[in-house]
Scaffold this motif. Structure first.
Motif, mmCIF file in Angstrom:
data_model
loop_
_atom_site.group_PDB
_atom_site.id
_atom_site.type_symbol
_atom_site.label_atom_id
_atom_site.label_comp_id
_atom_site.label_asym_id
_atom_site.label_seq_id
_atom_site.Cartn_x
_atom_site.Cartn_y
_atom_site.Cartn_z
ATOM 1 N N THR A 14 -6.393 -6.750 9.397
ATOM 2 C CA THR A 14 -7.075 -7.556 8.468
ATOM 3 C C THR A 14 -8.377 -8.229 8.951
ATOM 4 O OG1 THR A 14 -5.648 -9.257 8.046
ATOM 5 C CG2 THR A 14 -5.191 -7.320 7.023
ATOM 6 N N LYS A 15 -8.940 -8.965 7.963
ATOM 7 C CA LYS A 15 -9.969 -10.002 8.361
ATOM 8 C C LYS A 15 -9.238 -11.302 8.718
ATOM 9 C CE LYS A 15 -13.994 -8.308 5.879
ATOM 10 N NZ LYS A 15 -15.244 -8.649 4.991
ATOM 11 N N TYR A 123 -8.778 -16.481 3.568
ATOM 12 C CA TYR A 123 -7.985 -15.419 4.157
ATOM 13 C C TYR A 123 -6.511 -15.638 3.982
ATOM 14 C CZ TYR A 123 -12.251 -14.435 6.778
ATOM 15 O OH TYR A 123 -13.476 -14.278 7.330
ATOM 16 N N SER A 125 -4.705 -15.201 1.187
ATOM 17 C CA SER A 125 -4.012 -14.416 0.220
ATOM 18 C C SER A 125 -4.143 -12.919 1.057
ATOM 19 C CB SER A 125 -4.826 -14.206 -1.127
ATOM 20 O OG SER A 125 -5.997 -13.801 -0.692
ATOM 21 N N ILE A 126 -4.804 -12.506 1.963
ATOM 22 C CA ILE A 126 -4.911 -11.223 2.632
ATOM 23 C C ILE A 126 -3.577 -11.084 3.458
ATOM 24 C CG2 ILE A 126 -6.235 -9.759 4.229
ATOM 25 C CD1 ILE A 126 -8.682 -11.337 3.524
ATOM 26 N N VAL A 131 -2.885 -5.029 1.733
ATOM 27 C CA VAL A 131 -3.882 -4.064 2.059
ATOM 28 C C VAL A 131 -3.398 -2.702 2.000
ATOM 29 C CG1 VAL A 131 -5.438 -3.369 3.615
ATOM 30 C CG2 VAL A 131 -5.424 -5.596 2.989
ATOM 31 N N VAL A 141 -10.558 -1.615 0.136
ATOM 32 C CA VAL A 141 -10.107 -2.581 0.823
ATOM 33 C C VAL A 141 -11.317 -2.939 1.720
ATOM 34 C CG1 VAL A 141 -7.640 -1.822 0.890
ATOM 35 C CG2 VAL A 141 -9.251 -0.859 2.644
ATOM 36 N N GLN A 143 -13.357 -5.443 1.636
ATOM 37 C CA GLN A 143 -13.570 -6.939 1.461
ATOM 38 C C GLN A 143 -12.520 -7.375 2.298
ATOM 39 O OE1 GLN A 143 -12.962 -8.781 -2.290
ATOM 40 N NE2 GLN A 143 -12.277 -6.801 -2.984
ATOM 41 N N PHE A 144 -11.425 -6.714 2.739
ATOM 42 C CA PHE A 144 -10.266 -7.153 3.295
ATOM 43 C C PHE A 144 -9.988 -6.737 4.839
ATOM 44 C CE2 PHE A 144 -8.919 -6.423 -0.998
ATOM 45 C CZ PHE A 144 -8.940 -7.796 -1.539
#
Length: 153
Positions: A14-15, A123, A125-126, A131, A141, A143-144
């Motif tokens: 993830t980001k 970040y 909440s990611i 995801v 997904v 944006q994540f």
């Protein structure tokens, strides 16, 4: 030589993961991203897909090495001569969980230091779990996840 390991499942990356890596890689001479393999769990992506995804995301960073491993993380740290383990903290509950793991790891391997990097607010909440759920329900997904990782889904 300062060697660190950032362990995780990265299923998918993830980001938030990328942010933790980018903020900590400059502190070390060599930086491993370790894909922990748990043969009793069925992941969304194969270990090979996760490795390819991470290699694509970090292709321009020569310090970063991607490797899958099984077993105790502290034992893997020893095998790659990593004296530091990086862990991302998003929430208070993450901290409590990671603190307990760090204390157990310290009991097993007092020479390996756990370093907590607090995620940026955008970040927090990611998570890979969320995801994965969005992916399973055919949601967007983008944006994540890092752009380079999307083609591996």
């Amino acid at each position: 030589m300062k060697v660190a390991l950032f362990p995780g499942s990265f299923d998918p990356v993830t980001k938030a993961h990328v942010d933790i890596v980018k903020r900590s890689v400059s502190l070390f001479d060599k930086f491993y991203i370790g894909i922990g393999v748990n043969s009793s769990k069925q992941g969304l992506l194969t270990v090979g897909q996760r490795e390819q995804m991470l290699r694509a995301v970090f292709a321009d960073e020569p310090k970063i090495h991607i490797i899958a491993y099984e077993g105790l993380t502290v034992e893997f740290c020893r095998s790659i001569n990593a004296m530091y383990m990086i862990r991302g903290i998003r929430t208070v509950s993450d901290f409590e969980y990671e603190k307990a793991i760090a204390q157990m790891n310290h009991a097993l391997a007092p020479d390996i230091e756990s370093i907590f990097i607090v995620s940026k607010p955008g970040y927090s909440s990611i998570s890979s779990t969320i995801v994965r759920d969005i992916i399973r329900h055919h949601g967007d997904v983008s944006q994540f996840m890092p752009r380079e990782a999307l083609e591996y889904l």
